[in-house]
Design an enzyme around this catalytic site. Structure first.
Site, PDB file in Angstrom:
ATOM      1  N   SER A  14       0.796  -1.230   0.000  1.00 27.90           N
ATOM      2  CA  SER A  14       0.000   0.000   0.000  1.00 27.90           C
ATOM      3  C   SER A  14       0.828   1.279   0.000  1.00 27.90           C
ATOM      4  O   SER A  14       0.255   2.376  -0.059  1.00 27.90           O
ATOM      5  CB  SER A  14      -0.962   0.011   1.187  1.00 27.90           C
ATOM      6  OG  SER A  14      -2.040  -0.870   0.948  1.00 27.90           O
TER       7      SER A  14
ATOM      8  N   SER B 147      -6.351   3.542   3.856  1.00 28.85           N
ATOM      9  CA  SER B 147      -5.756   2.701   2.813  1.00 28.85           C
ATOM     10  C   SER B 147      -6.793   1.903   2.024  1.00 28.85           C
ATOM     11  O   SER B 147      -6.603   0.726   1.709  1.00 28.85           O
ATOM     12  CB  SER B 147      -4.740   1.740   3.457  1.00 28.85           C
ATOM     13  OG  SER B 147      -3.787   1.301   2.534  1.00 28.85           O
TER      14      SER B 147
ATOM     15  N   LYS C 255      -0.023   3.646  -2.717  1.00 25.84           N
ATOM     16  CA  LYS C 255      -1.059   4.677  -2.599  1.00 25.84           C
ATOM     17  C   LYS C 255      -0.465   6.069  -2.419  1.00 25.84           C
ATOM     18  O   LYS C 255      -1.172   7.075  -2.583  1.00 25.84           O
ATOM     19  CB  LYS C 255      -2.004   4.342  -1.454  1.00 25.84           C
ATOM     20  CG  LYS C 255      -2.814   3.061  -1.676  1.00 25.84           C
ATOM     21  CD  LYS C 255      -3.786   2.810  -0.538  1.00 25.84           C
ATOM     22  CE  LYS C 255      -4.662   1.595  -0.799  1.00 25.84           C
ATOM     23  NZ  LYS C 255      -4.007   0.322  -0.434  1.00 25.84           N
TER      24      LYS C 255
ATOM     25  N   LYS D 117       2.826   6.647   5.397  1.00 22.62           N
ATOM     26  CA  LYS D 117       1.973   5.563   4.897  1.00 22.62           C
ATOM     27  C   LYS D 117       2.530   4.203   5.275  1.00 22.62           C
ATOM     28  O   LYS D 117       3.744   3.980   5.258  1.00 22.62           O
ATOM     29  CB  LYS D 117       1.873   5.669   3.371  1.00 22.62           C
ATOM     30  CG  LYS D 117       0.832   4.758   2.746  1.00 22.62           C
ATOM     31  CD  LYS D 117      -0.567   5.257   3.002  1.00 22.62           C
ATOM     32  CE  LYS D 117      -1.627   4.239   2.563  1.00 22.62           C
ATOM     33  NZ  LYS D 117      -1.706   3.066   3.462  1.00 22.62           N
TER      34      LYS D 117
END
Length: 394
Positions: free
Chosen positions: A67, A130, A70, A233
């Site tokens: 992720s 997420s 992202k 993140k």
């Protein structure tokens, strides 16, 4: 006239290139300060302002980003918002492709089929919780199709100079042809912070509620009161392991970005990131060496419509050194060419300041022309040719 028009056009093109987001250098430095042991397959700790990579392990090794992908999804969205191509108030209808049920056993915003949702909600659903479903919905809204959106992600990767990054999804679920590296992820993080400050503010938010479902930000360092982390993140898949990009500041306004990838445990990615942040804050200082718009030197220029050009930087420049060693730095100035010649475009790199510590080059800062200099007239150019010819004899 045609020749002059072409020269002016080339200056305009160069100025347009300078308007693009500043590329982050992410250059390795070695001061002999030993970093802590870090339980990760790869990591990087980078100073945000100077771009200096202060410590790393396999920084260019290609990994499944999970992720962390992202972050680039967020960059494309944030840039579209900044340019006015989309707006936070835009309303989107959830279709089959972005329905939450399409993403079992993975992180999601829990979008319902045919539900009305705004860009602002979806963007938070991507950054804070997420949401894989939110990524698809936003990609289709921004670019028409996810494939078009992925092309934009990869164009930005190329523009940022990322050598070990390629995206094939908008959300980061494992794909054999999707990869990134710790260094590249640090660069993406720096671009979000620098280019899209409004987008970056969302990364500090600790939770997000949608459809009456409250979900926490998975970056546990946001709750750690011993260190001032304000992003970024997390990511995890079975193949990627546990990943975390973190950014923090200290009382001296020094900002660091750390990336750990392939950590074996959920909590471990926070432990290893904090270890790197504390080590770097305790070991290094970053300070401004050159101020934007302030000339460092006036230099002669030949074949131009003026005889002098101011040299400096158009944006503040910083360097990072071991803590307490600022006063020991020495600097020297070098031009890229022996003599400057027109035409020059404002912002064009023409030289550098090189900084030394203990007789060793430790950093350099590019110097730029601070104004356009067009070609001079035929008589002035002939005189300059004569001057340079005479100088070359001596």
């Amino acid at each position: 006239m045609l020749k002059n028009a072409l020269k002016k056009t080339s200056l305009a093109i160069f100025a347009g290139l300078l308007a693009l987001p500043l590329t982050v250098s992410a250059e390795d430095v070695n001061f002999g300060i030993v970093p802590p042991q870090v339980n990760a397959q790869t990591y990087v700790v980078m100073d945000y302002n100077s771009g200096a990579v202060l410590a790393s392990l396999n920084p260019d090794q290609r990994q499944y980003p999970a992720s962390l992908t992202k972050m680039m999804t967020s960059y494309v969205i944030g840039d579209a918002l900044k340019q006015g191509k989309i707006h936070n108030t835009d309303t989107i209808t959830v279709g089959e492709s972005s329905w939450g049920k399409n993403f079992p056993d993975s992180s999601k915003m829990f979008l319902n089929l045919n539900q009305q949702v705004t860009v602002e909600q979806l963007n938070r659903g991507i950054i804070i919780v997420s949401g894989n479903d939110a990524c698809v919905a936003m990609a289709e809204h921004v670019s028409g199709t996810t494939d078009n959106f992925i092309n934009s992600m990869n164009k930005y990767a190329e523009q940022f100079g990322l050598k070990n990054t390629h995206f094939t999804t908008v959300h980061g679920l494992d794909d054999a042809n999707q990869y990134s590296s710790a260094r590249d992820m640090a660069i993406i993080g720096a671009h979000i912070i620098r280019d899209l400050p409004e987008e970056y503010k969302i990364y500090a938010e600790k939770d997000f509620t949608f459809n009456k479902i409250k979900q926490p930000n998975r970056n546990g360092l946001l709750w750690d009161k011993t260190i001032n982390v304000d992003g970024m993140k997390t990511g995890h898949t079975s193949q990627a392991g546990y990943n975390l990009v973190a950014s923090a500041t200290n009382a001296d306004n020094m900002r660091l970005i750390t990336v750990v990838m392939g950590v074996p445990t959920y909590k471990g990615r926070e432990v290893e990131s904090k270890k790197l942040l504390q080590w770097a804050f305790n070991s290094f200082d970053t300070f401004k060496t050159l101020e934007a718009g302030k000339a460092v030197t006036n230099q002669d220029i030949y074949y131009g419509n003026q005889g002098k050009v101011q040299i400096g930087v158009l944006q503040d420049r910083f360097i990072t050194v071991p803590k307490g060693r600022n006063a020991d730095l020495k600097a020297r100035f070098e031009l890229d060419k022996k003599y400057l010649e027109a035409p020059l475009a404002k912002g064009q790199v023409v030289g550098k300041v090189i900084y030394q510590l203990d007789g060793k080059d430790v950093a350099k800062v590019d110097l730029q022309a601070m104004q356009d200099v067009e070609e001079g007239g035929i008589f002035g150019k002939a005189w300059d040719w004569l001057v340079l010819t005479i100088k070359s004899l001596f």
